[in-house]
Enzyme design. Structure first.
Site, PDB file in Angstrom:
ATOM      1  N   LYS A   1       0.812  -1.230  -0.137  1.00 25.59           N
ATOM      2  CA  LYS A   1      -0.116  -0.110  -0.011  1.00 25.59           C
ATOM      3  C   LYS A   1       0.774   1.317   0.204  1.00 25.59           C
ATOM      4  CE  LYS A   1      -4.569  -1.685   1.436  1.00 25.59           C
ATOM      5  NZ  LYS A   1      -5.628  -1.596   2.174  1.00 25.59           N
TER       6      LYS A   1
ATOM      7  N   LYS B   1      -4.276  -9.471  -6.704  1.00 26.52           N
ATOM      8  CA  LYS B   1      -5.528  -9.790  -6.302  1.00 26.52           C
ATOM      9  C   LYS B   1      -6.541  -8.682  -6.546  1.00 26.52           C
ATOM     10  CE  LYS B   1      -5.907  -7.330  -1.962  1.00 26.52           C
ATOM     11  NZ  LYS B   1      -6.739  -7.066  -0.742  1.00 26.52           N
TER      12      LYS B   1
ATOM     13  N   LYS C   1     -10.781  -3.265  -3.746  1.00 31.45           N
ATOM     14  CA  LYS C   1     -11.929  -2.550  -4.158  1.00 31.45           C
ATOM     15  C   LYS C   1     -11.378  -1.280  -4.142  1.00 31.45           C
ATOM     16  CE  LYS C   1     -13.013  -2.822   0.891  1.00 31.45           C
ATOM     17  NZ  LYS C   1     -11.868  -2.402   1.440  1.00 31.45           N
TER      18      LYS C   1
HETATM   19  N1  AQP Z   1      -8.938 -10.506  -3.524  1.00 32.22           N
HETATM   20  C1  AQP Z   1      -9.342 -10.834  -2.057  1.00 32.22           C
HETATM   21  N2  AQP Z   1      -9.544 -12.384  -2.131  1.00 32.22           N
HETATM   22  C2  AQP Z   1     -10.340 -12.584  -0.955  1.00 32.22           C
HETATM   23  N3  AQP Z   1     -10.699 -12.050   0.188  1.00 32.22           N
HETATM   24  C3  AQP Z   1     -10.191 -10.437   0.077  1.00 32.22           C
HETATM   25  N4  AQP Z   1     -10.395  -9.613   0.898  1.00 32.22           N
HETATM   26  C4  AQP Z   1      -9.816  -8.408   0.471  1.00 32.22           C
HETATM   27  N5  AQP Z   1      -9.480  -8.889  -0.895  1.00 32.22           N
HETATM   28  C5  AQP Z   1      -9.468 -10.088  -0.973  1.00 32.22           C
HETATM   29  C6  AQP Z   1     -10.931  -9.594   2.229  1.00 32.22           C
HETATM   30  O1  AQP Z   1     -11.736  -8.772   2.218  1.00 32.22           O
HETATM   31  C7  AQP Z   1     -11.715  -8.057   3.468  1.00 32.22           C
HETATM   32  C8  AQP Z   1     -11.513  -6.529   3.514  1.00 32.22           C
HETATM   33  O2  AQP Z   1     -10.899  -5.950   4.155  1.00 32.22           O
HETATM   34  P1  AQP Z   1     -10.327  -4.623   4.310  1.00 32.22           P
HETATM   35  O3  AQP Z   1     -11.350  -3.753   3.768  1.00 32.22           O
HETATM   36  O4  AQP Z   1      -9.521  -4.427   5.594  1.00 32.22           O
HETATM   37  O5  AQP Z   1      -9.034  -4.219   3.220  1.00 32.22           O
HETATM   38  P2  AQP Z   1      -8.042  -5.309   2.145  1.00 32.22           P
HETATM   39  O6  AQP Z   1      -7.784  -6.505   2.866  1.00 32.22           O
HETATM   40  O7  AQP Z   1      -6.973  -4.409   1.772  1.00 32.22           O
HETATM   41  O8  AQP Z   1      -9.159  -5.400   0.969  1.00 32.22           O
HETATM   42  P3  AQP Z   1      -9.116  -4.503  -0.307  1.00 32.22           P
HETATM   43  O9  AQP Z   1     -10.437  -5.057  -1.032  1.00 32.22           O
HETATM   44  O10 AQP Z   1      -8.180  -4.735  -1.151  1.00 32.22           O
HETATM   45  O11 AQP Z   1      -9.346  -3.153   0.020  1.00 32.22           O
HETATM   46  P4  AQP Z   1      -8.666  -2.183  -0.275  1.00 32.22           P
HETATM   47  O12 AQP Z   1      -8.775  -1.811  -1.759  1.00 32.22           O
HETATM   48  O13 AQP Z   1      -9.387  -0.972   0.529  1.00 32.22           O
HETATM   49  O14 AQP Z   1      -7.106  -2.270   0.269  1.00 32.22           O
HETATM   50  C9  AQP Z   1     -10.662  -8.646   4.331  1.00 32.22           C
HETATM   51  O15 AQP Z   1     -10.896  -9.819   5.148  1.00 32.22           O
HETATM   52  C10 AQP Z   1      -9.625  -9.256   3.284  1.00 32.22           C
HETATM   53  O16 AQP Z   1      -8.706 -10.068   3.581  1.00 32.22           O
END
Ligand code: AQP
Length: 329
Positions: A111, A194, A197
């Protein structure tokens, strides 16, 4: 009763990866555990979101939790920032964790690269400790997450063990719970990274609030390979393997059964079948979502959640401060 805790940041638009990796597990578990699911709005401050956008996203996230099947009766759903005891505990834990530990967090490395031009905040570096506090403050037994968050739960375990050793038994040691299928859903346009969002290219993500025909188009144009054999092989066939994983999670069919079902089919036929499943899922979620946001359901659920979680969190935060020797508790 054992406890489950997890949360999602209200950044970007929730994707099918968040559903498969996290939310689907919350729903399966909520009846068996006392469940605490929060909107991680403090975590999202680490990347300086627009305040008006953030306010909207917080409500949207709660609405989607409920529309996906989280039940405000079985599960305490709350906003992290409304529970002041999380940052209170986090500070105590920051003073009992180390820069070296934070440096090893792969999410920080990824990040911080992504946000290098707009500035990497101190919060982005230390937020795994806030996440540790989120978990330990409830004595959570399990933390359902996708694979990208597993390392943070392991950090929480280490910090809890160290604290217990130094100050006496205080925290339960949490266990990360990964889904059997779909712990890491990949981007549809680049299956080597991966699905996320906040990814800039919406074509690689299926959003839970995508229009149905758009979601179908995204599946149909997902990057695969030139072989046209539906076979699970993440190294050599990452695109098709990712689609198999999505289909497997949505239908609860095993990979072997799916390979058999489509052994004589081309990718077009297979993609259409996945698109049908995605359409069913999104239609169901969206119908419920647009009903939920019409009245004050979200407010009521959040009020109930914050009342209960504040009681629990306050007790643990004061217990810790007392053990550390600060304040007059
Ligand atoms: N690609 C993925 N496959 C399976 N699980 C996923 N998670 C995120 N991406 C995947 C799970 O969803 C939850 C979201 O956690 P978060 O909002 O703290 O952020 P993150 O893990 O960083 O998820 P994103 O979607 O990638 O968000 P952004 O773009 O905001 O950083 C967690 O349980 C995560 O493991």
């Amino acid at each position: 009763m054992k406890r489950m805790l997890s949360g999602i940041q209200p950044t970007g638009y929730l994707t099918i990866a968040n559903y498969i990796g996290a939310i689907k597990q919350f729903i399966e578990i909520q009846k068996k555990y006392e469940s605490f699911i929060f909107v991680a709005d403090l975590h999202s401050l680490t990347v300086n979101p627009n305040p008006n956008h953030l306010r909207k996203k917080i409500r949207e996230t709660v609405g989607l939790y409920l529309a996906c099947g989280l039940n405000g009766k079985d599960t305490y759903i709350f906003n992290q920032s409304e529970n002041i005891y999380h940052p209170m505990l986090s500070w105590a834990l920051e003073c009992n964790s180390y820069i070296g530990e934070m440096n090893r967090m792969t999410q920080f490395k990824e990040k911080s690269q992504k946000h290098i031009t707009d500035g990497v905040t101190t919060g982005l570096f230390t937020y795994p400790v806030l996440m540790t506090a989120d978990i330990l403050i409830y004595d959570a037994d399990i933390v359902p997450v996708g694979i990208d968050q597993k390392q943070h739960v392991e950090l929480a375990r280490n910090i809890a063990e160290r604290f217990n050793h130094k100050y006496g038994n205080t925290f339960k040691i949490p266990v990360p719970l990964l889904p059997e299928t779909g712990a890491k859903i990949m981007n549809l346009q680049d299956p080597t990274k991966k699905m996320s969002k906040t990814d800039e290219n919406p074509k690689g993500n299926i959003y839970l609030l995508d229009e149905l025909n758009i979601a179908r188009k995204k599946i149909m144009s997902a990057i695969t390979d030139s072989e046209s054999i539906v076979k699970f092989d993440p190294i050599n066939k990452p695109g098709i393997s990712n689609l198999i994983t999505i289909y497997s999670s949505l239908t609860n069919k095993s990979i072997t059964i799916i390979e058999k079902e489509f052994e004589n089919a081309n990718y077009g036929v297979f993609k259409n079948k996945i698109a049908d499943e995605v359409e069913i899922l999104l239609k169901n979620i969206q119908t419920k979502y647009f009903n939920i946001i019409k009245d004050d359901t979200i407010e009521k659920v959040l009020d109930k959640g914050i009342e209960r979680t504040t009681q629990i969190a306050k007790e643990k935060a004061y217990e810790v401060y007392h053990k550390l020797g600060v304040g007059r508790y």
